[in-house]
Design an enzyme around this catalytic site. Structure first.
Site, short mmCIF file in Angstrom:
data_model
loop_
_atom_site.label_atom_id
_atom_site.label_comp_id
_atom_site.label_asym_id
_atom_site.label_seq_id
_atom_site.Cartn_x
_atom_site.Cartn_y
_atom_site.Cartn_z
N CYS A 132 15.08 16.05 17.79
CA CYS A 132 15.54 16.96 18.84
C CYS A 132 16.45 18.03 18.25
CB CYS A 132 16.28 16.18 19.94
SG CYS A 132 16.92 17.23 21.27
N CYS A 135 19.48 18.91 20.43
CA CYS A 135 20.53 17.89 20.40
C CYS A 135 21.34 17.93 19.12
CB CYS A 135 19.92 16.49 20.54
SG CYS A 135 18.76 16.29 21.91
N ASP A 136 20.66 18.11 17.99
CA ASP A 136 21.31 17.85 16.70
C ASP A 136 21.41 19.05 15.76
OD1 ASP A 136 21.55 15.17 17.47
OD2 ASP A 136 19.56 14.69 16.72
#
Length: 318
Positions: A132, A135-136
């Site tokens: 992701c 997300c990261d």
């Protein structure tokens, strides 16, 4: 007999459980093989509102569960093997529990990211390996990143990650990409994106301290093994919605994601609702999943009250 059974305990399922429990509907929540969903494999979550310093994924899911339990939600660990949605009450066959019945069902079983299945991959999920970018990506500011994949998702992830990375290398096992031309052109025009095509991923490489240092690949043209240096490896080869247990009773799109009516969580079967990543092909974020969990709970509550007014012949949103 339950008024509502929630299948799945990611952000969507747990949010639905909170709302249902506060409405005195005493939901039963089936946890499945991975209680808490994909966030339990994540370390720091920095984009969920209300946590300015961030929060660990397992802690966030643990807090959501405690909140649902506080209002009376019941949790049981089991695997839904099959369902009978042909008539109400609906019947669910759950491992270790036999057959359960419910007036309404909320499906929040999520979608599983596809992995490469190579050495060093699973051991480093959340520690340099991710599925992701949204997300990261922030954790790799100023570093080199590898994106594995050749479809639209991979091109989108690669382009997004250039906001943070010093360089993004796209690794694909074929010489040609599967992505649409517009997505390819967008990535190819980005000066931060480089290409390692005709390379087959072999292993996620780490240094002596155990930190990810790159992706070991085989050059399909020469047969030689190479190391694509990177601090982060993002696997972007798609997701698989967890819908196999439904036995084709729920309308899905061509990739297996549950179809819902626009602006609702209603499926093609009255009394069955879907929320979270199992019906989301676009956003796939914890906060958007939680929002649809709230919607599903409210939809189920209105259905049980008999106040839901909808033409169930309306087209589905897929």
């Amino acid at each position: 007999m339950y008024k509502t059974i929630v299948i799945g305990t990611g952000p969507a399922g747990l949010t639905a459980a909170i709302y249902l429990a506060r409405a005195n509907l005493n939901p039963l929540v089936i946890e499945g093989l991975q209680p808490g969903g994909q966030l339990t494999t994540t370390t720091e979550v920095e984009n969920f509102p209300g946590f300015p310093e961030g929060i660990l994924g397992p802690d966030l899911m643990g807090n959501m569960r405690k909140q649902a339990e506080r209002f009376g939600a019941e949790f049981k660990n089991g695997w839904v093997e099959s369902v009978d949605l042909s008539q109400r009450p609906f019947k669910l066959t759950v491992s270790g529990m036999g057959t359960l019945e419910a007036e309404t069902v909320i499906i929040s079983t999520g979608a599983s990211a596809r992995y490469l299945g190579i050495p060093g991959e699973q051991e480093n999920v959340g520690r340099g390996v991710s599925t992701c970018a949204t997300c990261d990506g922030f954790f790799f500011r100023g570093k080199k990143i590898v994106v594995v994949g050749g479809g639209d998702s991979a091109m989108e992830e690669a382009s997004f990650l250039t906001r943070f990375a010093s360089e993004v290398t796209v690794v694909h096992r074929r010489g040609e990409l599967r992505a649409s031309k517009i997505m390819q052109d967008r990535a190819k025009e980005n000066p931060k994106v480089s290409w390692a095509l005709n390379r087959t991923p072999l292993a996620v490489a780490t240094d002596e301290q155990g930190a990810v240092k790159g992706l070991s690949v085989r050059n399909n043209e020469t047969g030689e093994e190479e190391l694509v240096e990177a601090s982060g490896v993002f696997v972007a080869i798609g997701h698989t919605p967890n819908t196999g247990f439904l036995g084709g009773q729920i309308t899905t799109d061509g990739n297996g994601y549950i179809a819902v009516r626009p602006g609702t969580t209603e499926t093609n079967i009255p009394g069955v609702f879907a929320c979270g990543d199992v019906q989301d092909t676009r956003y796939r974020q914890a906060i958007s999943a939680a929002g649809t969990g709230c919607m599903a709970a409210m939809d189920a509550e209105k259905f049980l009250e008999g106040t839901m007014v909808h033409d169930w012949s309306e087209s589905l949103d897929k």
